[in-house]
Design an enzyme around this catalytic site. Structure first.
Site, mmCIF file in Angstrom:
data_model
loop_
_atom_site.group_PDB
_atom_site.id
_atom_site.type_symbol
_atom_site.label_atom_id
_atom_site.label_comp_id
_atom_site.label_asym_id
_atom_site.label_seq_id
_atom_site.Cartn_x
_atom_site.Cartn_y
_atom_site.Cartn_z
ATOM 1 N N TYR A 1 0.876 -1.165 0.000
ATOM 2 C CA TYR A 1 0.000 0.000 0.000
ATOM 3 C C TYR A 1 0.913 1.215 0.000
ATOM 4 C CZ TYR A 1 -3.621 3.383 1.069
ATOM 5 O OH TYR A 1 -4.479 4.455 1.005
ATOM 6 N N TYR B 1 -10.008 -3.349 6.890
ATOM 7 C CA TYR B 1 -9.502 -2.006 7.140
ATOM 8 C C TYR B 1 -9.171 -1.765 8.612
ATOM 9 C CZ TYR B 1 -10.904 -0.354 2.441
ATOM 10 O OH TYR B 1 -11.036 -0.152 1.086
#
Length: 336
Positions: A196, A301
């Site tokens: 990420y 998340y």
């Protein structure tokens, strides 16, 4: 979508149009070093939506204002002459790993000698070579790798994340969750998928951006704190204070479009190269089960943390909560 595709394939091979090419998402992903072998593609068969024109694809994180890497003179690496030695506890890159016996790889040594303990994160042989060991995959432990300052070569088995993404990814339009990501090949359990990435910013700047956002919780979808090594008692002053954060909203790689699931098929791990740069460690996504090609890639998340059970039962508080649309069997109902 068709207009953007046509402009790229029919005109962006021509001289000129520099500004237009710089803003073109297809041109951006074609500039990636591994594009030829492991391309990123963008498809939309659902509607006429296109990616935000303000978004820019990057294949490495960008250091924002006030964020500094460690000076080169303070960087260190291992001195392993043979790359095979980088899997054992004598490798300097593995100095912070707790000594534990692996359930899936034995130590080795000659008869009468104490076996050398394999302590690093990956399998080394067979079809699982380069995949995370089961014990690491089921944990939240950081991953320590060799890096550019090390004496070992680029083929060292302890450079999985450093070598970059080794699977093709496709950003696609989902039926009800905006954009998502899938792969056009099968991904195996323990396999590295991608990092990420985004702009690495200070905690103060992250809070400023949250305040500026119309919906702060929407902004939190793209902000990830680099807090794995935060410690108020650390000797490194950069780890004592508020952690840096990665903002992937307007610049990132394809994983910026990975959706949440309460039953994900990937997990984020903190990956460390040089130990002096723990404050800017990587966020590496690994498959936690076999993922067939075409299945949407997801991660949790909030990494399984659910402190909103009581809030989810309160109709007043539900108004300010973000509803989860993952559709999994054990969906928690709300993200936060």
């Amino acid at each position: 979508m068709e207009k953007a595709t046509r402009m790229h394939f029919y005109h962006h091979g021509d001289p000129g149009r520099k500004d237009e090419k710089d803003r073109c998402h297809f041109c951006q992903i074609r500039s990636f070093a591994n594009h030829t072998r492991f391309p990123v593609t963008i498809v939309n068969t659902e509607d006429g939506a296109v990616l935000d024109p303000e978004f820019r694809f990057v294949d490495n994180s960008i250091l924002g204002k006030g964020v500094e890497p460690t000076k080169k003179e303070f960087l260190t690496g291992c001195e392993c002459i043979d790359s095979e030695d980088c899997q054992y506890d004598a490798c300097n890159c593995l100095q912070d790993i707790e000594d534990d016996s692996s359930e899936d790889e034995d130590g080795d040594g000659t008869y009468g000698e104490k076996p050398r303990k394999r302590v690093y994160a990956y399998h080394t042989h067979g079809v699982r070579a380069g995949h995370l060991r089961s014990k690491i995959l089921a944990s939240r432990h950081p991953i320590y790798e060799c890096h550019e300052s090390c004496a070992c070569g680029p083929d060292c088995p302890n450079r999985v994340v450093e070598r970059g993404r080794q699977v093709p990814l496709q950003v696609f339009r989902t039926g009800n969750r905006g954009w998502g990501v899938r792969s056009t090949v099968d991904i195996k359990k323990g396999q590295f998928v991608d990092k990420y990435m985004g702009e690495i910013i200070t905690a103060a700047e992250a809070n400023r951006r949250r305040a500026k956002s119309h919906i702060a919780q929407r902004k939190d979808v793209y902000l990830f704190a680099l807090d794995k090594f935060s410690d108020p008692d650390s000797l490194d002053e950069r780890l004592r204070g508020p952690p840096l954060e990665v903002d992937g909203e307007f610049m990132s790689g394809p994983t910026r479009f990975v959706n949440h699931s309460c039953e994900p098929n990937m997990r984020i791990f903190a990956r460390v190269g040089d130990h002096a740069d723990k404050h800017i460690h990587d966020l590496a996504l690994f498959a936690i089960r076999d993922i067939p090609r075409g299945e949407e890639l997801t991660f949790d998340y909030v990494d399984g943390i659910d402190d909103g059970d009581n809030d989810a039962l309160d109709p007043e508080k539900q108004k300010d909560m973000t509803r989860c649309l993952c559709g999994s069997e054990h969906c928690r109902g709300y993200l936060w």
